[in-house]
Design a protein around this motif. Structure first.
Motif, PDB file in Angstrom:
ATOM      1  N   ALA A  75      -4.919   2.559  -7.622  1.00 40.50           N
ATOM      2  CA  ALA A  75      -4.996   1.854  -6.337  1.00 40.50           C
ATOM      3  C   ALA A  75      -4.053   2.521  -5.355  1.00 40.50           C
ATOM      4  O   ALA A  75      -3.016   3.084  -5.741  1.00 40.50           O
ATOM      5  CB  ALA A  75      -4.636   0.378  -6.501  1.00 40.50           C
ATOM      6  N   GLN A  78      -2.405   0.044  -0.181  1.00 39.50           N
ATOM      7  CA  GLN A  78      -2.992  -1.204   0.311  1.00 39.50           C
ATOM      8  C   GLN A  78      -3.804  -1.930  -0.752  1.00 39.50           C
ATOM      9  O   GLN A  78      -4.452  -2.932  -0.473  1.00 39.50           O
ATOM     10  CB  GLN A  78      -3.890  -0.928   1.524  1.00 39.50           C
ATOM     11  N   ARG A  80      -6.388  -0.721  -2.385  1.00 37.03           N
ATOM     12  CA  ARG A  80      -7.779  -0.276  -2.496  1.00 37.03           C
ATOM     13  C   ARG A  80      -7.950   0.535  -3.774  1.00 37.03           C
ATOM     14  O   ARG A  80      -7.090   1.368  -4.103  1.00 37.03           O
ATOM     15  CB  ARG A  80      -8.166   0.564  -1.273  1.00 37.03           C
ATOM     16  N   SER A 218      -7.224   8.178   0.730  1.00 40.24           N
ATOM     17  CA  SER A 218      -7.544   6.765   0.907  1.00 40.24           C
ATOM     18  C   SER A 218      -6.690   6.134   2.001  1.00 40.24           C
ATOM     19  O   SER A 218      -7.142   5.244   2.733  1.00 40.24           O
ATOM     20  CB  SER A 218      -7.351   6.015  -0.410  1.00 40.24           C
TER      21      SER A 218
END
Length: 318
Positions: A75, A78, A80, A218
């Motif tokens: 991840a 944040q 994600r 990302s």
């Protein structure tokens, strides 16, 4: 000689580590890493109801995780999700090369060297009963000191000249040289040995670079500067000389839990002695016709043994 003869017929049940630590295929990679660290091991059979399903090594885990915990590799900042393996089943190796407990030491040596693996699960009636590792076989050098030519000098089994890589080389370049020369390379600076790098070190570095690049993409950031070989090499070195007896080298490898000894003569790097070289030497002594798989092992243990009668390289004592 009696000792080599008895070793040729010694069953693996007398050499293996019984009841090895295992991991479930549904376990997370973090759990598998914890098992390796907790028990100080490098190989985890994957089993279900004592039935062998696969095997997982520290190399597999290093390359899959970069030794980062799941929250850092799966991840971004944040939360994600990022691509990556999460479970043992995602990275375990199968099918597995295994042997029965009545198989002999030469059979295990041949299996490890031919398939370039670090352990062989021992299976009886479909059930996992033990594990034979490189370390188990390496200890035979110490048990049979003198009987198997273990008093020969390190140069009798080592690769010379030392395979090396530049510290400024990229990690993929390092892996390319590893593929040609074996699992360990010396890293030179001004002609002197500055460190040593292994496929394990490079695997961690490449995995971390991949994870960091995915996180940066990302999060909308620039990718970090790629690591170099000098960033992942080991600088605390355990060394030997070309004249150090093989049994002494074996003891150093086992005592320090390492896979290679750089050979230095008057502080000059002249060769590399690895666990693989010692196992190949043992196999040749036991009459195995080894299948050569890498240029680093292409000069067989027998050829190195013959070379040991040549003029020695000047160097300091063991």
């Amino acid at each position: 000689m009696e000792a080599p003869r008895s070793l040729r017929t010694r069953p693996l049940r007398q050499v293996m580590s019984p009841n090895p630590v295992v991991v479930d295929r549904a376990a997370t990679l973090d759990q598998a890493l914890s098992l390796l660290e907790c028990y100080g091991i490098r190989h985890l059979p994957v089993a279900e109801c004592n039935r062998l399903l696969g095997i997982l090594s520290d190399r597999d885990l290093r390359l899959a995780t970069g030794l980062y915990p799941a929250e850092r590799r799966l991840a971004d900042a944040q939360g994600r999700p990022l691509p990556g393996a999460e479970r043992v089943a995602d990275v375990m190796r199968q099918p597995v090369h295994s042997l029965p407990p009545e198989a002999t030491v030469p059979a295990a040596l041949e299996c490890l060297l031919e398939h370039e693996i670090g352990s062989v699960p021992i299976v009886q009636d479909g059930c996992l009963v033990g594990l034979v590792t490189e370390t188990d076989l390496l200890r035979l050098f110490l048990e049979l000191r003198g009987a198997l030519g273990t008093d020969a000098p390190a140069r009798a089994a080592a690769e010379a000249p030392m395979p090396t890589v530049a510290g400024e080389a990229s990690l993929p370049e390092g892996l390319g040289r590893i593929a040609r020369h074996g699992q360990h390379l010396g890293v030179l600076a001004d002609g002197r040995l500055a460190g040593i790098v292994s496929d394990r070190d490079l695997g961690v570095g490449i995995a971390r670079a991949t994870i960091q690049a995915a996180r940066a993409e990302s999060e909308g950031r620039c990718a970090p500067v790629p690591a170099r070989v000098c960033d992942v090499m080991t600088t605390r070195l355990v060394t030997a000389t070309p004249e150090t007896p093989l049994w002494t080298c074996t003891a150093r490898l086992l005592d320090h839990g390492i896979g290679a000894l750089p050979l230095l003569a008057d502080e000059r790097p002249v060769g590399m002695l690895t666990v693989r070289h010692l196992l190949a030497r043992l196999g040749t002594t036991l009459g195995l016709e080894l299948t050569e798989t890498r240029p680093a092992l292409a000069a067989s243990a027998q050829a190195r043994a013959e070379r040991s009668s040549a003029q020695p390289v000047r160097g300091r004592g063991p």
